[in-house]
Design an enzyme around this catalytic site. Structure first.
Site, PDB file in Angstrom:
ATOM      1  N   GLU A   1       0.809  -1.214   0.000  1.00 52.24           N
ATOM      2  CA  GLU A   1       0.000   0.000   0.000  1.00 52.24           C
ATOM      3  C   GLU A   1       0.848   1.272   0.000  1.00 52.24           C
ATOM      4  O   GLU A   1       0.864   2.039   0.967  1.00 52.24           O
ATOM      5  CB  GLU A   1      -0.983  -0.032   1.173  1.00 52.24           C
ATOM      6  CG  GLU A   1      -1.956  -1.208   1.053  1.00 52.24           C
ATOM      7  CD  GLU A   1      -3.027  -1.252   2.130  1.00 52.24           C
ATOM      8  OE1 GLU A   1      -2.897  -0.554   3.149  1.00 52.24           O
ATOM      9  OE2 GLU A   1      -3.992  -2.016   1.954  1.00 52.24           O
TER      10      GLU A   1
ATOM     11  N   GLU B   1      -3.914  -9.206  -1.582  1.00 52.13           N
ATOM     12  CA  GLU B   1      -4.525  -9.084  -0.258  1.00 52.13           C
ATOM     13  C   GLU B   1      -6.006  -8.777  -0.375  1.00 52.13           C
ATOM     14  O   GLU B   1      -6.428  -7.958  -1.194  1.00 52.13           O
ATOM     15  CB  GLU B   1      -3.849  -7.982   0.564  1.00 52.13           C
ATOM     16  CG  GLU B   1      -4.393  -7.888   1.990  1.00 52.13           C
ATOM     17  CD  GLU B   1      -3.780  -6.734   2.779  1.00 52.13           C
ATOM     18  OE1 GLU B   1      -2.550  -6.549   2.683  1.00 52.13           O
ATOM     19  OE2 GLU B   1      -4.531  -6.025   3.464  1.00 52.13           O
TER      20      GLU B   1
END
Length: 495
Positions: A217, A318
């Site tokens: 991220e 994810e």
């Protein structure tokens, strides 16, 4: 004249016989998980129905090769396994990796700590250790590494491991913090060395790391837990000028995946990652997450990423039911549109429509099928095991996992999400090829793949409450199948 009449009669007889010749049946096994209680249950075919929905399979039209399906080795999951009895620990490992279980083939783990750690730590604890002489993975030796080794013992075919850092140690960053901030340029080479040292350290433990994502991220998480920010240009420059050359110089053959966040920004990232040959050669693919929406797969973005780099990996790295405390031994909840995600409360007003309430089973099934039908070759769930609170998690960022445990009472609950994952991981094996599947009922969601052994796995999801009957067509062979209301099936077609 009589000869001609005889010929006409013969033709009519042939037509009549061909119309009434029983169609050759496909050899199928049908496994179903449903709201009515089926859990990978072997179910029977049904008799012919009038004007059934048709699912047409075309193995001659192929798409991507499958890399695998699986979940993540986190400190949270591994520490919980340490608190269970030996039989329950073995039961969970077998369920995920054994031949009787889901046979996970693609997994992920975190480098340094993340939110699903027991606390914050780094493998490079000593400040200004430019050559990483004090590098150590000691923190992983009590939990993550034993869990991986147990999984390796249980897995007949083995599995790939993708490793991701949430952040460099604070001393390498411009804000000297675990959360947010950027890598200081003077530490570019040290941070690249960190990846190489990690490969060597895990190799010394008997564990091969298949790939990396450069940063989990990179757009950040509002500095809530471990994070480090990159722009597409900054990440690409780091990979092209530091990480790629360092791994190459040290003789490491490992896959490097860029981006590693939500799909709505995918286009701008792949445009920069694959801007020219110099950058492209060090990126083996792109990693993505699903948190931008509870229902939207973003097919246009996935198609664009594939077209930008058709020979590279495109892996969902994810996904989880986030911002929820797990419901304990309540299968019905996982089939009900009662779950909310982070966006329910925190999304900007113009994006709230992307985050309605949803049924966790529906979200998993829809997303995996949608990804497979849009060039994604691997799909990795987040934590494999969490407790009844949805942790442990040092930030108290509670989430749901397919397997929930009560570590104090030594109890294990396999949620419906476990079975949904197994519908794909157990029956669609690495190196399978996604094949064309055409369905004429918009309420059925379908994907199909042909495995290396020649079997074909067809996954069908019926979100509606009513059962549906359909016919599978594969060339001249047919099979009639019934799927329950609110159910997912995997149909295995053998030669």
């Amino acid at each position: 004249m009589r000869f001609i009449q005889n010929i006409k009669i013969l033709v009519l007889v042939i037509i009549f016989m061909s119309c009434n010749t029983p169609q050759e049946q496909l050899k199928t096994e049908v496994y179903e998980t449903s709201v009515n209680g089926n859990k990978l249950t072997l179910v029977s075919d049904v008799k012919q129905v009038e004007e059934p929905t048709t699912i047409t399979l075309n193995p001659d039209k192929t798409f991507q090769n499958i890399t695998g399906f699986g979940g993540s080795f986190t400190e949270a999951s591994a520490s919980l396994l340490n608190k269970l009895s030996a039989p329950n620990r073995a039961k969970i490992i077998e369920a995920y990796f054994g031949e009787s279980g889901a046979q996970y083939s693609l997994t992920r783990t975190h480098m340094n700590s993340c939110d699903f750690s027991l606390g914050q730590y780094s493998y490079a604890p000593v400040e200004d250790d430019m050559d990483l002489e004090h590098f150590t993975i000691e923190e992983d030796k009590n939990d993550i590494i034993p869990m991986i080794k147990d999984a390796m013992k249980a897995s007949k075919d083995g599995f790939k491991i993708l490793a991701s850092p949430w952040t460099a140690p604070p001393w390498m960053k411009d804000n000297n913090d675990w959360r947010g901030g950027k890598l200081l340029p003077k530490y570019n080479d040290t941070w690249a060395l960190f990846f190489s040292k990690y490969l060597d350290a895990y190799k010394a433990e008997g564990i091969d790391i298949w790939g990396f994502t450069v940063e989990n991220e990179p757009l950040g998480n509002d500095s809530n837990w471990e994070s480090m920010h990159f722009t597409p240009e900054e990440m690409t420059d780091f990979v092209e000028n530091h990480l790629g050359p360092k791994l190459e110089a040290d003789g490491h053959s490992v896959q490097v995946l860029g981006y590693d966040q939500n799909r709505e920004h995918l286009k701008e990232w792949v445009d920069v990652m694959y801007r020219d040959e110099s950058s492209s050669k060090y990126f083996d693919g792109t990693a993505i997450h699903w948190y931008a929406s509870t229902f939207e797969v973003f097919p246009e973005a996935l198609q664009y990423a594939h077209q930008k780099a058709p020979n590279k990996y495109l892996i969902q790295s994810e996904a989880c039911v986030d911002a929820e405390v797990p419901k304990w031994k309540n299968d019905k909840w996982y089939w009900s549109k009662e779950a909310t995600d982070w966006g329910w409360d925190w999304a900007p007003e113009d994006q709230k429509y992307l985050h309605p309430k949803y049924a966790p089973v529906n979200r998993y099934a829809r997303d995996i099928i949608g990804c497979l039908n849009n060039w994604v070759d691997g799909w990795i769930d987040w934590n494999m095991v969490l407790n009844r609170q949805g942790g442990p998690n040092w930030f108290e960022n509670w989430c749901v996992a397919p397997v929930i445990v009560d570590e104090e009472q030594d109890e294990v609950y396999f949620t419906p999400l476990y079975y949904v994952m197994a519908h794909f991981s157990k029956y669609i094996r690495p190196e399978a090829k996604v094949i064309e599947s055409i369905v004429d009922d918009k309420d059925l969601q379908v994907t199909a793949a042909q495995n290396p052994d020649g079997t074909i796995a067809v996954v069908v999801f019926n979100e509606e409450k009513q059962p549906k009957q359909f016919r599978l067509d594969l060339g001249d062979k047919k099979a009639n199948v019934e799927i329950s209301g609110q159910a997912i099936q995997t149909i295995v077609i053998s030669n």
